[in-house]
Enzyme design. Structure first.
Site, PDB file in Angstrom:
ATOM      1  N   GLY A  97      -5.476  -5.618   8.324  1.00 60.70           N
ATOM      2  CA  GLY A  97      -4.365  -6.084   7.503  1.00 60.70           C
ATOM      3  C   GLY A  97      -3.200  -5.116   7.619  1.00 60.70           C
ATOM      4  N   GLY A 123       0.021  -4.829   7.728  1.00 59.34           N
ATOM      5  CA  GLY A 123       1.389  -5.224   7.420  1.00 59.34           C
ATOM      6  C   GLY A 123       2.211  -3.958   7.231  1.00 59.34           C
ATOM      7  N   GLY A 174      -0.049  -1.089   5.728  1.00 59.78           N
ATOM      8  CA  GLY A 174      -1.064  -0.720   6.717  1.00 59.78           C
ATOM      9  C   GLY A 174      -0.469   0.018   7.905  1.00 59.78           C
ATOM     10  CG  ASN A 225      -1.590  -3.619  -5.159  1.00 57.49           C
ATOM     11  OD1 ASN A 225      -1.683  -2.422  -5.407  1.00 57.49           O
ATOM     12  ND2 ASN A 225      -0.457  -4.175  -4.797  1.00 57.49           N
ATOM     13  CE  LYS A 231      -0.441   0.740  -7.247  1.00 59.95           C
ATOM     14  NZ  LYS A 231      -0.790   0.524  -5.859  1.00 59.95           N
ATOM     15  CG  ASN A 284      -0.394  -3.402  -9.385  1.00 59.80           C
ATOM     16  OD1 ASN A 284       0.709  -3.040  -8.988  1.00 59.80           O
ATOM     17  ND2 ASN A 284      -1.505  -3.056  -8.756  1.00 59.80           N
ATOM     18  CD  GLU A 315      -2.543  -8.746  -3.423  1.00 61.72           C
ATOM     19  OE1 GLU A 315      -3.426  -8.358  -2.654  1.00 61.72           O
ATOM     20  OE2 GLU A 315      -1.580  -8.048  -3.774  1.00 61.72           O
TER      21      GLU A 315
END
Length: 309
Positions: free
Chosen positions: A7, A9, A12, A103, A186, A190, A270
């Protein structure tokens, strides 16, 4: 170290690029053929505060044909975790560690079902990345911490080795004996801004100027903290408003949460692994989570409306 980023992106590539630059053998895996082709042809172009750097590293659209590696860093979107890891089991040998830096909460359980819990490490990173064009990113690694740890809280040799490799690449990394608490810390960030920004479509500047939104965000964080406490999770936050303020710290007025970015692209979010995780854990622990349940419902409605167009 032989490392695969599953992954790759913007985030990453920021992490994989730094590790490749430090002399590790890195392969970046991303389904976007144009992105992969650009990296293979021109190298990964990373814009950093020190200027633009080009890093030569391998990239591919799938794990097919690749053998086992020392470390798989999982950074696919939450809802792709099961499919992506199931298609990449060739990367996992007897000594391979699979590290989720995604996440939200719950990926480690999904990964454990596929590769075995003994292979899985959990982590959280505050590193940032923005995709500018295929093969080209803004990399935000400076002063951004990454925390990793064993699911049972042991300080293991493998976790220390991975942390040392990250640190040698300029990625400030600490081994945590409370990785679940770290992940919840974390998650609170979010929970505070993702859904409210996705529903309102507001960037941080205007979002933080509306008292009613702050009240809703703080209430959502308070619920999450109550759930964590009931589950016996050790948090570093005692005041829910601190998570709301930390989310904003150091970011420009035009900053967009990843949830807002997903909705603007017309893709699903997500939410199930963020506010949805709070609701699920709340049900398990017998703690009511009406604010988070409402935010989940609203985001699901926005997703459905986008799909209808």
């Amino acid at each position: 170290m032989k490392i695969a980023v599953l992954g790759a992106g913007a985030l990453g590539c920021a992490i994989g690029g730094a590790l490749a630059q430090a002399g590790n053998s890195v392969v970046l895996i991303n389904r976007n053929a144009a992105h992969v082709e650009a990296i293979n042809n021109q190298g990964l172009r990373m814009r950093t505060p020190a200027g633009e750097q080009t890093v030569r590293t391998a990239a591919t659209t799938s794990a097919t044909g690749l053998g086992p590696v020392d470390l798989v860093i999982v950074l696919v979107k939450s809802f792709h975790t099961e499919a992506a890891m199931s298609a990449a089991t060739a990367l996992v040998g007897p000594q391979t560690t699979v590290l989720s830096l995604q996440n939200g909460l719950g990926h480690e359980d999904v990964l454990a079902q596929i590769v075995g819990r003994e292979h899985v490490l959990a982590g959280k990173t505050y590193v940032g990345g923005v995709l500018l064009a295929p093969g080209q990113i803004i990399s935000g690694t400076e002063g951004k911490e990454t925390l990793i740890g064993e699911l049972d809280g042991r300080i293991s040799e493998r976790a220390q080795h991975i942390a040392a490799t990250f640190n040698a690449a300029g990625l400030t990394t600490t081994v945590s004996d409370n990785i679940l608490g770290t992940m919840w810390d974390k998650l609170l960030i979010n929970v505070s801004t993702g859904a409210v920004s996705g529903i309102t479509r507001l960037t941080y500047g205007p979002l933080y100027g509306i008292p009613e939104i702050e009240a809703t965000a703080v209430a959502a964080v308070r619920e999450a903290m109550d759930v964590a406490q009931a589950a016996g999770v050790r948090l570093s936050y005692t005041d829910p408003r601190d998570a709301w303020l930390k989310a904003r710290a150091g970011l420009p007025d035009d900053f967009k949460t990843s949830m807002l970015q997903s909705l603007e692209k017309g893709s699903v979010t997500e939410i199930d692994f963020i506010n949805g995780a709070v609701v699920r854990w709340g049900q398990r622990c017998g703690v009511a989570t009406p604010v988070n349940a409402t935010l989940v419902a609203c985001i699901k409605g926005v997703e459905r409306a986008l799909q209808a167009h």
